[in-house]
Design a protein around this motif. Structure first.
Motif, mmCIF file in Angstrom:
data_model
loop_
_atom_site.group_PDB
_atom_site.id
_atom_site.type_symbol
_atom_site.label_atom_id
_atom_site.label_comp_id
_atom_site.label_asym_id
_atom_site.label_seq_id
_atom_site.Cartn_x
_atom_site.Cartn_y
_atom_site.Cartn_z
ATOM 1 N N MET A 104 34.782 -38.764 -11.540
ATOM 2 C CA MET A 104 34.466 -37.866 -12.646
ATOM 3 C C MET A 104 34.610 -38.568 -13.988
ATOM 4 O O MET A 104 33.780 -38.415 -14.888
ATOM 5 C CB MET A 104 35.362 -36.635 -12.596
ATOM 6 N N ILE A 108 31.573 -39.206 -16.704
ATOM 7 C CA ILE A 108 31.597 -38.854 -18.130
ATOM 8 C C ILE A 108 31.252 -40.076 -18.981
ATOM 9 O O ILE A 108 30.501 -39.978 -19.960
ATOM 10 C CB ILE A 108 32.973 -38.294 -18.518
ATOM 11 N N MET A 155 31.450 -30.874 -20.428
ATOM 12 C CA MET A 155 31.833 -31.652 -19.253
ATOM 13 C C MET A 155 33.083 -32.479 -19.525
ATOM 14 O O MET A 155 33.996 -32.550 -18.683
ATOM 15 C CB MET A 155 30.665 -32.557 -18.857
ATOM 16 N N GLY A 159 36.504 -31.770 -17.607
ATOM 17 C CA GLY A 159 36.900 -32.906 -16.783
ATOM 18 C C GLY A 159 38.272 -33.418 -17.158
ATOM 19 O O GLY A 159 39.082 -33.783 -16.283
ATOM 20 N N CYS A 176 37.517 -25.552 -12.955
ATOM 21 C CA CYS A 176 37.192 -26.659 -13.857
ATOM 22 C C CYS A 176 36.309 -27.693 -13.173
ATOM 23 O O CYS A 176 35.374 -28.236 -13.779
ATOM 24 C CB CYS A 176 38.476 -27.310 -14.364
ATOM 25 N N THR A 180 32.560 -28.775 -14.306
ATOM 26 C CA THR A 180 32.275 -30.184 -14.583
ATOM 27 C C THR A 180 31.137 -30.701 -13.713
ATOM 28 O O THR A 180 30.267 -31.442 -14.184
ATOM 29 C CB THR A 180 33.534 -31.025 -14.337
ATOM 30 N N CYS A 183 27.827 -29.358 -14.955
ATOM 31 C CA CYS A 183 27.428 -30.079 -16.175
ATOM 32 C C CYS A 183 26.852 -31.451 -15.827
ATOM 33 O O CYS A 183 25.860 -31.881 -16.422
ATOM 34 C CB CYS A 183 28.619 -30.233 -17.112
ATOM 35 N N SER A 184 27.478 -32.131 -14.876
ATOM 36 C CA SER A 184 26.985 -33.461 -14.499
ATOM 37 C C SER A 184 25.589 -33.386 -13.896
ATOM 38 O O SER A 184 24.723 -34.225 -14.198
ATOM 39 C CB SER A 184 27.954 -34.112 -13.509
#
Length: 255
Positions: A104, A108, A155, A159, A176, A180, A183-184
């Motif tokens: 993760m 990001i 994100m 994250g 969460c 995340t 969003c990814s």
């Protein structure tokens, strides 16, 4: 064009299989197929990004502000390089089944440079609109860049929160993590759509940009970069009243 047709198939297949992997766990066969699709998608996307860099590098002097266009193109190349490096590391970590938190954090990092690339390409698209103008494509790219930044912020926040939450709060961690992950995947879809919009640019650069779309009497041509252009796109046939641009141009103004 063939490369964009292949990219559309490869990117969409990778996206769908990756989504399936989120639902179906413990499937080594899907993991293996996804890695091959990752490599194929990365190769096609890398080719498109590299060609885009070359096109802007050759024709940057034709834009209304060559210095800004050239500088933005270098930043785009820098961000694309880090994005590619991060993606390579991601594939290796994915193969070795590294912890989700590590993946993760790397995701990001990757999408941060991906969002930077989208923003810089929007700047470049604005400056090369003096050569040709596609309103729908320009608006689409600006929307994707703006939304990608907002999604990236969400994100990054969730994250980071996920990594600090205690392990016993499973429900909060799960929420969460879901946000995340969504969003990814949203950012991945937007980035794929963005680079596929470069097909319009391929059409213009491969067919040649007609001089009567942007030249006026205050412009003069020279052939300083004739060899560079010909090496990229091949010699273009010159037709009266519709000259194809194959060199640098110094303009006092653009009409």
């Amino acid at each position: 064009m063939l490369i964009f047709k292949c990219a559309l198939i490869s990117l969409s297949s990778t996206y769908i299989l990756s989504l399936c992997l989120q639902i179906v766990k413990e499937t080594s066969s899907l993991d293996t197929g996804l890695v091959f699709l990752y490599v194929a998608s990365a190769a096609l996307a890398g080719k498109i990004l590299y060609d885009r860099y070359q096109q802007i590098h050759v024709l940057s002097s034709l834009t209304i502000n060559p210095n800004v266009t050239s500088f933005a193109n270098r930043i785009a190349s820098f961000s694309a390089s880090f994005l590619s490096l991060g993606f390579l590391v991601y594939i290796l970590l994915f193969l070795f089944k590294v912890d989700d938190h590590c993946l993760m954090a790397l995701t990001i990092f990757m999408y941060g440079f991906g969002t930077l690339y989208l923003w810089v390409q929007c700047i470049i698209s604005t400056y090369i609109s003096t050569l040709y103008y596609e309103k729908n494509v320009l608006v689409l790219r600006q929307c994707l860049a703006n939304v990608s930044f907002l999604v990236l912020v969400v994100m990054a926040i969730f994250g980071t929160v996920t990594s600090f939450l205690p392990e016993d709060s499973s429900s909060a961690v799960y929420i969460c993590f879901v946000i995340t992950t969504l969003c990814s995947y949203t950012l991945a879809a937007m980035f794929c759509i963005f680079i596929l919009t470069f097909e319009k640019d391929y059409i213009y650069f491969s067919e040649g940009i007609r001089s009567d779309t942007f030249l006026d009497d205050a412009c003069s041509l020279n052939n300083a970069s004739l060899e560079d252009v010909n090496s990229l796109y091949g010699a273009q046939e010159l037709v009266s009243n519709s000259i194809f641009i194959t060199g640098n141009m110094n303009c006092a103004k653009f009409s």
